[in-house]
Design a protein around this motif. Structure first.
Motif, PDB file in Angstrom:
ATOM      1  N   ASP A  79       0.571  -1.191  -0.375  1.00 52.10           N
ATOM      2  CA  ASP A  79      -0.338  -0.008   0.348  1.00 52.10           C
ATOM      3  C   ASP A  79       0.966   1.218   0.049  1.00 52.10           C
ATOM      4  N   VAL A  80       0.928   2.179  -1.002  1.00 50.68           N
ATOM      5  CA  VAL A  80       1.901   3.237  -1.349  1.00 50.68           C
ATOM      6  C   VAL A  80       0.853   4.706  -0.805  1.00 50.68           C
ATOM      7  N   GLY A 118      -1.284   8.931  -4.291  1.00 47.53           N
ATOM      8  CA  GLY A 118      -1.451   9.750  -5.218  1.00 47.53           C
ATOM      9  C   GLY A 118       0.391   8.943  -5.422  1.00 47.53           C
ATOM     10  N   ASN A 119       0.275   8.413  -4.471  1.00 45.35           N
ATOM     11  CA  ASN A 119       2.132   7.547  -5.184  1.00 45.35           C
ATOM     12  C   ASN A 119       1.444   6.757  -6.308  1.00 45.35           C
ATOM     13  N   ALA A 120       2.802   6.126  -6.911  1.00 48.32           N
ATOM     14  CA  ALA A 120       2.883   4.806  -8.176  1.00 48.32           C
ATOM     15  C   ALA A 120       4.614   3.682  -7.232  1.00 48.32           C
ATOM     16  N   LEU A 121       4.645   2.973  -8.354  1.00 48.52           N
ATOM     17  CA  LEU A 121       5.244   2.111  -8.409  1.00 48.52           C
ATOM     18  C   LEU A 121       5.844   1.762  -9.400  1.00 48.52           C
ATOM     19  N   LEU A 171       3.808   0.140 -12.797  1.00 46.96           N
ATOM     20  CA  LEU A 171       3.145  -0.677 -12.779  1.00 46.96           C
ATOM     21  C   LEU A 171       1.853  -0.429 -12.599  1.00 46.96           C
ATOM     22  N   SER A 172       0.637  -0.964 -12.826  1.00 46.69           N
ATOM     23  CA  SER A 172      -0.897  -0.513 -13.288  1.00 46.69           C
ATOM     24  C   SER A 172      -1.273  -1.425 -11.836  1.00 46.69           C
ATOM     25  N   CYS A 173      -1.916  -0.359 -10.952  1.00 48.06           N
ATOM     26  CA  CYS A 173      -2.660  -0.531  -9.962  1.00 48.06           C
ATOM     27  C   CYS A 173      -3.962  -1.328 -10.303  1.00 48.06           C
ATOM     28  N   VAL A 174      -4.129  -2.950  -9.347  1.00 43.98           N
ATOM     29  CA  VAL A 174      -5.338  -3.197  -9.692  1.00 43.98           C
ATOM     30  C   VAL A 174      -5.527  -3.401  -8.373  1.00 43.98           C
ATOM     31  N   ASP A 175      -5.584  -2.880  -7.516  1.00 37.67           N
ATOM     32  CA  ASP A 175      -6.002  -2.951  -6.019  1.00 37.67           C
ATOM     33  C   ASP A 175      -5.868  -1.680  -5.289  1.00 37.67           C
ATOM     34  N   GLY A 176      -6.126  -1.626  -3.763  1.00 35.16           N
ATOM     35  CA  GLY A 176      -4.708  -0.416  -2.811  1.00 35.16           C
ATOM     36  C   GLY A 176      -4.038  -1.182  -2.565  1.00 35.16           C
ATOM     37  N   LYS A 177      -3.208  -2.213  -2.899  1.00 40.35           N
ATOM     38  CA  LYS A 177      -2.426  -2.918  -1.992  1.00 40.35           C
ATOM     39  C   LYS A 177      -1.849  -4.285  -3.288  1.00 40.35           C
ATOM     40  N   THR A 178      -2.401  -4.039  -4.649  1.00 44.30           N
ATOM     41  CA  THR A 178      -1.293  -4.678  -5.715  1.00 44.30           C
ATOM     42  C   THR A 178      -1.609  -4.008  -6.637  1.00 44.30           C
ATOM     43  N   TRP A 179       0.310  -4.201  -6.838  1.00 47.90           N
ATOM     44  CA  TRP A 179       0.839  -3.118  -8.153  1.00 47.90           C
ATOM     45  C   TRP A 179       0.737  -4.121  -8.879  1.00 47.90           C
ATOM     46  N   ARG A 180       1.044  -3.968 -10.553  1.00 53.26           N
ATOM     47  CA  ARG A 180       1.335  -5.580 -11.689  1.00 53.26           C
ATOM     48  C   ARG A 180       2.017  -4.950 -12.799  1.00 53.26           C
TER      49      ARG A 180
END
Length: 134
Positions: A61-62, A65-68, A85-94
């Motif tokens: 969970d970043v 307003g933040n991204a990975l 990375l694509s945000c899949v949900d509040g705690k998953t980036w893909r």
């Protein structure tokens, strides 16, 4: 012999000999093109074997307003500029991509802050989850 003389124009609907010759030449060219097309055996292009899709899921969970981002080597990645990375949900980036050889990578927050720890190595077709610390 005068009575047996054929009038070419009457038999060809009034077309001139020049027009008839042009039609014959055109017809021969068309027949030649068709003959060439049908003479060649149909060869299907070899399609490359399907490239396996490699997926990296980052569990973190970043905050709003933040991204990975991902930087690395192989499959279009580089160490100078990150790929979002694509945000899949509040705690998953893909990150998913077709990969033909192993890649080495690292997760960054907002493409500026490097995650701690070792680089991640992923093989073609592998699906992994990582939980980086910053």
């Amino acid at each position: 012999m005068e009575g047996t003389r054929l009038d070419v124009r009457s038999r060809l609907g009034g077309m001139s000999v020049h027009s008839v010759c042009n039609l014959l030449i055109l017809n021969m060219k068309l027949n030649k093109t068709v003959a060439k097309a049908t003479a060649k055996p149909s060869v299907k292009k070899a399609t490359p074997a399907s490239v396996p899709i490699t997926t990296i899921d980052v569990k973190l969970d970043v905050g709003f307003g933040n991204a990975l981002y991902l930087r690395g080597e192989g499959s279009g990645l580089n160490w100078e500029r990150g790929v979002p990375l694509s945000c899949v949900d509040g705690k998953t980036w893909r990150w998913s991509a077709p990969v033909t050889s192993p890649i080495k990578c690292k997760v960054l927050l907002n493409d500026q802050v490097w995650s701690s720890g070792q680089d991640v190595t992923v093989t073609p077709g592998q699906q992994i989850e990582v939980a980086p610390a910053f």
